[in-house]
Design a protein around this motif. Structure first.
Motif, mmCIF file in Angstrom:
data_model
loop_
_atom_site.group_PDB
_atom_site.id
_atom_site.type_symbol
_atom_site.label_atom_id
_atom_site.label_comp_id
_atom_site.label_asym_id
_atom_site.label_seq_id
_atom_site.Cartn_x
_atom_site.Cartn_y
_atom_site.Cartn_z
ATOM 1 N N GLY A 254 0.630 -1.162 0.004
ATOM 2 C CA GLY A 254 -0.126 0.313 0.155
ATOM 3 C C GLY A 254 0.851 1.196 -0.340
ATOM 4 N N LEU A 255 1.879 1.236 1.113
ATOM 5 C CA LEU A 255 3.272 2.437 1.031
ATOM 6 C C LEU A 255 3.719 2.913 -0.740
ATOM 7 N N LEU A 256 3.708 1.992 -1.296
ATOM 8 C CA LEU A 256 4.548 1.500 -2.858
ATOM 9 C C LEU A 256 3.602 2.317 -3.077
ATOM 10 N N SER A 257 2.622 1.054 -3.599
ATOM 11 C CA SER A 257 1.596 1.922 -4.511
ATOM 12 C C SER A 257 1.060 3.420 -4.457
ATOM 13 N N SER A 258 1.077 3.909 -3.358
ATOM 14 C CA SER A 258 0.953 5.406 -3.083
ATOM 15 C C SER A 258 1.540 6.491 -3.658
ATOM 16 N N MET A 259 2.744 6.050 -3.840
ATOM 17 C CA MET A 259 4.339 6.783 -4.134
ATOM 18 C C MET A 259 3.786 6.783 -5.418
ATOM 19 N N LYS A 267 -1.918 8.853 -13.884
ATOM 20 C CA LYS A 267 -2.318 7.880 -13.607
ATOM 21 C C LYS A 267 -2.796 8.497 -11.703
ATOM 22 N N GLU A 268 -4.039 7.652 -11.428
ATOM 23 C CA GLU A 268 -4.444 8.327 -10.100
ATOM 24 C C GLU A 268 -3.950 7.424 -8.764
ATOM 25 N N LEU A 269 -3.520 7.934 -7.932
ATOM 26 C CA LEU A 269 -2.815 7.415 -6.842
ATOM 27 C C LEU A 269 -3.387 6.209 -6.337
ATOM 28 N N MET A 270 -2.938 5.373 -5.864
ATOM 29 C CA MET A 270 -3.313 4.612 -4.993
ATOM 30 C C MET A 270 -3.284 5.327 -3.637
ATOM 31 N N ALA A 271 -4.409 4.461 -2.651
ATOM 32 C CA ALA A 271 -5.044 5.579 -1.243
ATOM 33 C C ALA A 271 -5.178 3.866 -0.421
ATOM 34 N N ILE A 272 -4.580 3.637 0.889
ATOM 35 C CA ILE A 272 -5.089 2.976 1.359
ATOM 36 C C ILE A 272 -6.317 3.159 2.120
ATOM 37 N N PRO A 273 -7.350 2.546 2.239
ATOM 38 C CA PRO A 273 -8.672 2.789 3.125
ATOM 39 C C PRO A 273 -8.733 1.792 4.018
ATOM 40 N N GLY A 274 -9.537 3.444 4.689
ATOM 41 C CA GLY A 274 -9.827 2.439 6.298
ATOM 42 C C GLY A 274 -8.417 3.635 7.245
ATOM 43 N N THR A 275 -8.811 4.053 8.473
ATOM 44 C CA THR A 275 -7.997 4.104 9.144
ATOM 45 C C THR A 275 -6.848 2.812 10.068
ATOM 46 N N ALA A 324 -1.601 -20.205 3.343
ATOM 47 C CA ALA A 324 -2.423 -19.829 2.776
ATOM 48 C C ALA A 324 -2.103 -19.295 1.835
ATOM 49 N N PRO A 325 -3.268 -18.815 0.673
ATOM 50 C CA PRO A 325 -3.184 -18.853 -0.302
ATOM 51 C C PRO A 325 -2.520 -17.912 -1.357
ATOM 52 N N GLN A 326 -1.879 -18.606 -2.521
ATOM 53 C CA GLN A 326 -0.819 -17.291 -2.889
ATOM 54 C C GLN A 326 -1.573 -16.013 -3.177
ATOM 55 N N VAL A 327 -0.740 -15.209 -3.070
ATOM 56 C CA VAL A 327 -1.393 -13.650 -3.770
ATOM 57 C C VAL A 327 -0.435 -13.365 -3.935
ATOM 58 N N GLU A 328 -0.718 -12.175 -5.275
ATOM 59 C CA GLU A 328 1.057 -11.208 -5.740
ATOM 60 C C GLU A 328 0.337 -9.649 -5.348
ATOM 61 N N PRO A 329 1.729 -9.252 -5.144
ATOM 62 C CA PRO A 329 1.149 -7.967 -4.934
ATOM 63 C C PRO A 329 0.585 -7.232 -6.412
ATOM 64 N N PRO A 330 -0.216 -5.633 -5.648
ATOM 65 C CA PRO A 330 -0.650 -5.086 -7.212
ATOM 66 C C PRO A 330 0.119 -4.501 -8.348
ATOM 67 N N GLU A 331 0.177 -4.375 -8.886
ATOM 68 C CA GLU A 331 1.481 -3.794 -10.274
ATOM 69 C C GLU A 331 2.175 -2.849 -9.218
ATOM 70 N N ALA A 332 0.444 -1.864 -9.205
ATOM 71 C CA ALA A 332 1.573 -0.552 -8.412
ATOM 72 C C ALA A 332 2.436 -0.415 -7.365
ATOM 73 N N ALA A 333 2.374 -1.711 -6.607
ATOM 74 C CA ALA A 333 3.544 -1.681 -5.807
ATOM 75 C C ALA A 333 4.663 -1.948 -6.249
#
Length: 339
Positions: A254-259, A267-275, A324-333
């Motif tokens: 999430g931090l890397l996606s918002s950079m 492109k619109e910057l990603m934001a981490i939802p919630g608090t 755990a299931p295999q999860v890949e990081p989002p492209e923005a990260a």
């Protein structure tokens, strides 16, 4: 290399009218001689509390280090008296605060403020301290130091004031320098100059640096290792390349996606939802679970163990469990060539 500083299972709480705020929970960190470590995360993640715990600068009446040890060259700082800590602060461990205007005394010349620590910790005469202060101003890039040593903070620009603060921090040749958001109050051009200055000074003096920041661009330029902090805990640590190019924790994603990245201006910057979590009543499981799109029931119920990705890269996340299931990081990260 030998660790000059170690934090082992450090827990820090604040006592408020609303109850006990568990601001730092089970933090483990180490700093080697001459290296630079960045601690990153959102506001309220516990970065500054951790750094002030090392310096023992937290208010005594409302806060306490409830558990753990902070070892500086083998000595546990949590066990030292205030008088013993006064000998270490400014002499062996120094700190740069984020706002240079409030860090400096407006009623004293910058020369007197630099000389103060020199005379207290190194027992220099007034003339010796003045000569050292002039050399320090020259070292941090302030022109005409022989004249400017007699000037007051308001006569300096923001960038020059921050250079003075760095000179004060370096006056007694500390072994560890803690920089708490050292460029936040400065414009981008001056930020770059201050970072270049800190990098150059580290090479010249061999001082180990802990950099507290939320700016990942600063981290990429200055630090060799990174610790990602969230909800009062360390969720990922590794070399800068490991954390930037092979992140494993969803919060780091999430931090890397918002950079901002140079190749994605449109492109619109990603934001981490919630608090962030309420640390008056911290979650019993992973602190990021409530905001994590990949959270499982085990994440809510149990704090994850720290998993070794490599010998230098560690992550506290249930996604690294073999079940755990295999999860890949989002492209923005995926930072790719953004550094």
């Amino acid at each position: 290399m030998k660790n000059i500083l170690e934090l082992n299972n450090v827990n820090v709480s604040f006592h408020t009218f609303a109850g006990e705020v568990k601001a730092v929970r089970g933090v483990n960190l180490h700093l080697e001689k001459g290296e630079s470590l960045a601690i990153v995360g959102e506001s309220g993640s516990g970065k500054s509390v951790t750094s002030k715990s090392i310096m023992r600068l937290l208010p005594e009446k409302t806060s306490e280090i409830k558990e753990g040890e902070i070892l500086f060259e083998g000595r546990d700082l949590t066990k030292l008296s205030n008088r013993e800590m006064e000998k270490i602060r400014g002499s062996e461990i120094s700190m740069i605060f984020q706002d240079p205007m409030t860090s400096l005394n407006p009623t004293m010349t910058v020369g007197k403020q630099i000389m103060e620590g020199l005379r207290k910790h190194q027992n220099l005469s007034k003339n010796e301290a003045k000569e050292r202060a002039i050399n320090l101003l020259k070292l941090v890039g302030i022109p005409n130091p022989e004249l400017r040593i007699n000037e007051y903070p308001h006569q300096f620009s923001g960038g020059m004031r921050q250079r003075v603060v760095i000179a004060i921090a370096l006056a007694c040749n500390p072994k560890v320098l803690i920089a708490d958001e050292p460029t936040t109050a400065l414009d981008v051009t001056i930020q770059a100059q201050i970072l270049d200055l800190m990098r150059d000074l580290q090479q010249k003096t061999g001082t180990a640096i802990i950099l507290i920041t939320h700016d990942l661009g600063v981290v990429a330029n200055l630090s060799q290792r990174v610790a990602v902090m969230y909800g009062g805990t360390i969720v990922e640590t590794g070399t800068t390349d490991e954390v930037f190019y092979n992140p494993k924790h969803p919060y780091t994603w999430g931090l890397l996606s918002s950079m901002p990245k140079l190749n994605s201006a449109d492109k619109e910057l990603m934001a981490i939802p919630g608090t962030p979590p309420n640390l008056l009543n911290p979650p019993k499981g992973c602190p990021f679970a409530a905001r994590c799109p990949y959270a499982m029931q085990v994440c809510v119920d149990n704090m994850p163990d720290v998993t070794d990705v490599t010998s230098t890269h560690k992550t506290a996340c249930w996604l690294l469990d073999e079940r755990a299931p295999q999860v890949e990081p989002p492209e923005a990260a995926l930072v790719g060539g953004a550094r």
